[in-house]
Design an enzyme around this catalytic site. Structure first.
Site, PDB file in Angstrom:
ATOM      1  CB  CYS A  52      50.970  33.110 -18.422  1.00  0.00           C
ATOM      2  SG  CYS A  52      50.148  34.686 -18.241  1.00  0.00           S
ATOM      3  NE  ARG A  79      53.594  28.943 -15.429  1.00  0.00           N
ATOM      4  CZ  ARG A  79      54.824  29.202 -15.006  1.00  0.00           C
ATOM      5  NH1 ARG A  79      55.483  28.299 -14.318  1.00  0.00           N
ATOM      6  NH2 ARG A  79      55.403  30.361 -15.266  1.00  0.00           N
ATOM      7  CD1 TRP A 137      47.681  37.310 -14.031  1.00  0.00           C
ATOM      8  CD2 TRP A 137      46.792  35.542 -13.034  1.00  0.00           C
ATOM      9  NE1 TRP A 137      47.333  37.696 -12.769  1.00  0.00           N
ATOM     10  CE2 TRP A 137      46.776  36.626 -12.130  1.00  0.00           C
ATOM     11  CE3 TRP A 137      46.273  34.311 -12.611  1.00  0.00           C
ATOM     12  CZ2 TRP A 137      46.281  36.529 -10.833  1.00  0.00           C
ATOM     13  CZ3 TRP A 137      45.789  34.216 -11.317  1.00  0.00           C
ATOM     14  CH2 TRP A 137      45.790  35.300 -10.449  1.00  0.00           C
ATOM     15  CG  ASN A 157      54.048  32.782 -20.068  1.00  0.00           C
ATOM     16  OD1 ASN A 157      52.934  32.857 -20.567  1.00  0.00           O
ATOM     17  ND2 ASN A 157      54.526  31.652 -19.565  1.00  0.00           N
ATOM     18  N   GLY A 158      54.811  37.168 -19.427  1.00  0.00           N
ATOM     19  CA  GLY A 158      55.589  38.323 -18.987  1.00  0.00           C
ATOM     20  C   GLY A 158      54.847  39.615 -19.240  1.00  0.00           C
ATOM     21  CD  GLU A 210      52.700  28.804   4.970  1.00  0.00           C
ATOM     22  OE1 GLU A 210      52.391  28.016   4.051  1.00  0.00           O
ATOM     23  OE2 GLU A 210      52.983  30.002   4.768  1.00  0.00           O
ATOM     24  CE  LYS A 244      49.954  26.661   2.399  1.00  0.00           C
ATOM     25  NZ  LYS A 244      50.373  28.014   2.288  1.00  0.00           N
ATOM     26  CD  GLU A 250      47.710  29.975   0.044  1.00  0.00           C
ATOM     27  OE1 GLU A 250      48.161  30.770  -0.801  1.00  0.00           O
ATOM     28  OE2 GLU A 250      48.428  29.169   0.662  1.00  0.00           O
ATOM     29  CG  HIS A 297      48.957  46.348  22.489  1.00  0.00           C
ATOM     30  ND1 HIS A 297      49.299  47.473  23.203  1.00  0.00           N
ATOM     31  CD2 HIS A 297      49.560  45.296  23.119  1.00  0.00           C
ATOM     32  CE1 HIS A 297      50.095  47.137  24.205  1.00  0.00           C
ATOM     33  NE2 HIS A 297      50.264  45.815  24.170  1.00  0.00           N
ATOM     34  CE  LYS A 346      53.331  25.754  -6.287  1.00  0.00           C
ATOM     35  NZ  LYS A 346      52.890  25.417  -4.927  1.00  0.00           N
TER      36      LYS A 346
END
Length: 624
Positions: free
Chosen positions: A2, A27, A76, A102-103, A497, A501, A504, A520, A619
């Site tokens: 948000c 965000r 969001w 927000n929150g 990492e 990338k 996502e 395995h 973000k």
């Protein structure tokens, strides 16, 4: 998650609000809205589901909404589906109070039941509407000031919040409050501003204030006033933002992510320079908030590092992957065992933190909810804590005992690149400092390692100069459905990492495995054409990983090999080889990650995806 913006001043508010919200798109959001007080004292609210462009179209880029005082929000969805009805701003039944949030309000059902008993009606499924109407309830009940009403509401709200609120009887004013969700206020000759993050207001001012938990602020056209939870006026210190406005623009690049990939040499150099003094590592400025005298703090920190028996690294996402690299480097250079934990799991596994330990918390934003909660838990145990963050005065930075700031500057793309690279540098320096203090590293060896780190920016530049080969590869393999990253030791950490990338931003299913684990279970997933990316920067493990590559090749895999210059025999095994400059092997992650960032980027571009704002991602994850 948000984004909040607010403006009070001389100019039309709506275009400024939309511009600020555009700077906060990274965000993550699914709807947006603005509320502006017009010249008649009335408030006009405009909302739209989807991208911010929808809201801009509805308001003629803000020109159709008059007024010089307003607030805006990108939402969001948490409580209630993404919809125009659930979008912010929200208002009381009579439009007396209008606000954004927000929150998460944890006890919103309980508060909603209370308000229903007082004849309030609800039009949305959000917890935010409850918070706004609770403020309205206390404003009318006690007939006090906006600060009184907000304070009465906040002591009854459980959860996290950043609030920006307007009151009908106080035209030309915006009131804000926060607890655990980020918020920054700014002032200039053009007016006053509020935003969830620096980029929202950087174009207009560099003079900013960071309000603390359970603090409030009042914005007028030419002043900022701050209050505590008792309603008493308090003084806050203004800070000067050093970022330039260009740092939040694309500067000719098609996407922020590509711009930020190219900014990694600068981010690495500036982070390194912050902690180097005459060729030596200088940690004299690491005390958070200046709580201790700098000299005393450095002496105290040195004493802690000399006696360390164990280090814990706690982080999420890419920061967690940086922590895994850090574990490898710290254990290679020192005699200290290191444990790396996901912040979202750390609190729930009842961690047994050993005596003479330190816990390192890594977060780009410094606001990551799980990481912040883990820090607060550790602080209760009187264990030394160190934060590695990119945002000045963020919650994690302020609450840790020591803080290492990375110098990545604002990072707009959701997929981190330069912040991750800067985090690696701080971990390298931390490892070298520990080894030096514990008598495990001679001056000559320290100099060699520092010179190797100083050469990393040039190495990154060399890789970027040859990026067209990676673009060609991505265009040929853009139909990939699955990809596997394999490597051993530090190479496995790099693969984690690289895999993130890819998945996502390109939405290709990818996983990273320790190469020795193939037999395995993982090898059963290999079929004709499966993309396997082998990472081989550790010379002692090169042949073992290459052998694993042969195993998947015999089962039909398409092999992408990533190794250091000189290992040209890899071309006898792989279908496509990429080389990175040689460096000290413990620092190889800083170079090897660059081609993997580029592959993820180019795959996303080839598929026509929204690189900077991938679906369902935000973000900064500021709620659990």
């Amino acid at each position: 998650m948000c984004g909040i913006v607010g403006y009070v001043g001389k100019h039309q508010a709506a275009p400024i609000l939309l511009e600020g919200l555009a700077k906060l798109e990274y965000r993550g959001y699914d709807s947006a809205g603005i509320a502006v007080r017009n010249g008649n004292g009335e408030t006009e609210i405009v909302k739209a589901k989807g991208r911010l462009s929808q809201l801009a179209d509805k308001t003629d880029k803000g020109r159709a909404v008059p007024g010089t005082c307003g607030i805006g929000h990108t939402r969001w969805a948490t409580h209630g589906e993404p919809s125009e009805n659930n979008a912010h701003p929200h208002c009381s039944d009579d439009m007396n109070v209008v606000g954004v949030h927000n929150g998460i309000i944890e006890n919103f059902k309980e508060l909603k039941a209370k308000l229903l008993r007082h004849d309030y009606k609800f039009y949305s499924d959000t917890d935010t509407e409850v918070a706004i109407k609770l403020i309205d309830y206390y404003y009318k009940k006690y007939q006090g000031t906006p600060v009184d009403a907000i304070n009465h509401a906040l002591v009854r709200i459980r959860g996290t919040y950043a609030l920006a609120v307007m009151f009908k009887e106080y035209p030309g004013e915006v009131y804000v409050a926060r607890k655990d969700s980020p918020m920054i206020l700014g002032i200039s000759d053009e007016g006053t501003f509020v935003g969830s993050d620096v980029p929202a207001i950087l174009k207009y001012t560099r003079k900013v204030y960071y309000i603390g938990n359970l603090q409030l602020g009042r914005l007028t056209g030419d002043s900022l006033t701050f209050y505590n939870l008792d309603g008493d006026e308090i003084e806050l210190e203004a800070k000067e933002i050093s970022w330039d406005a260009e740092s939040t623009d694309k500067c000719g690049y098609e996407h922020y992510m590509m711009k930020e990939i190219h900014e990694q040499p600068k981010a690495v150099s500036e982070t390194l320079n912050l902690y180097l003094n005459d060729g030596k590592i200088d940690f004299s400025g690491l005390a958070a908030n200046g709580r201790e005298d700098a000299e005393t703090s450095e002496e105290k920190l040195d004493g802690i590092l000399k006696k360390l028996e164990r280090i814990y690294i706690v982080a999420c996402g890419s920061a967690y992957h940086a922590g895994i690299v850090g574990k490898n480097v710290i254990e290679q250079l020192t005699d200290i065992p290191v444990e790396v934990d996901l912040a979202s799991e750390f609190r729930y596994c009842e961690p047994k933190i050993a005596k003479n330990s330190m816990v390192i918390f890594i977060s780009q934003s410094g606001e990551t909810a799980d990481t912040l909660a883990a820090l607060r838990m550790v602080n209760e145990e009187d264990i030394p804590t160190l934060a590695i963050v990119n945002v000045y005065a963020s919650n994690i930075a302020r609450e840790a005992d020591y803080v290492m700031y990375t110098q990545a500057g604002p990072e707009i793309a959701v997929a981190t690149t330069k912040a991750y690279s800067a985090q690696l540098i701080t971990l390298y320096l931390f490892a070298i400092k520990c080894a030096e203090l514990r008598g495990l590293m001679a001056d000559e060896r320290r100099t060699e390692l520092i010179e190797a780190i100083k050469a990393i920016p040039a190495g990154i530049e060399k890789i970027l100069d040859d990026k067209e080969r990676l673009q060609w590869f991505a265009s040929k393999y853009s139909n990939a459905q699955d990809a596997f990253f394999i490597g051993r030791g530090l190479d496995h950490a790099i693969g984690l990492e690289g895999s993130l990338k890819m998945k996502e931003i390109s939405y290709v299913h990818s996983e990273a495995y320790a190469a020795g684990e193939l037999k395995h279970g993982t090898i059963s997933l290999i079929e004709q054409g499966t993309l396997v990316i082998g990472i081989m920067t550790q010379q002692g493990l090169y042949e073992k990983t290459l052998s694993n590559m042969e195993e998947v090749r015999s089962r039909g895999a398409y092999l992408f090999g990533l190794t250091s210059y000189g290992n040209y025999a890899v071309e006898d095994t792989v279908d496509f080889a990429v080389y990175v400059p040689k460096t000290e092997e413990c620092f190889s992650a800083s170079l090897a990650i660059i081609p993997l960032q580029l592959i993820g980027y180019y795959l996303a571009v080839a598929k026509g995806l929204d690189v900077d704002k991938p679906r369902n991602l935000a973000k900064s994850v500021t709620v659990e």
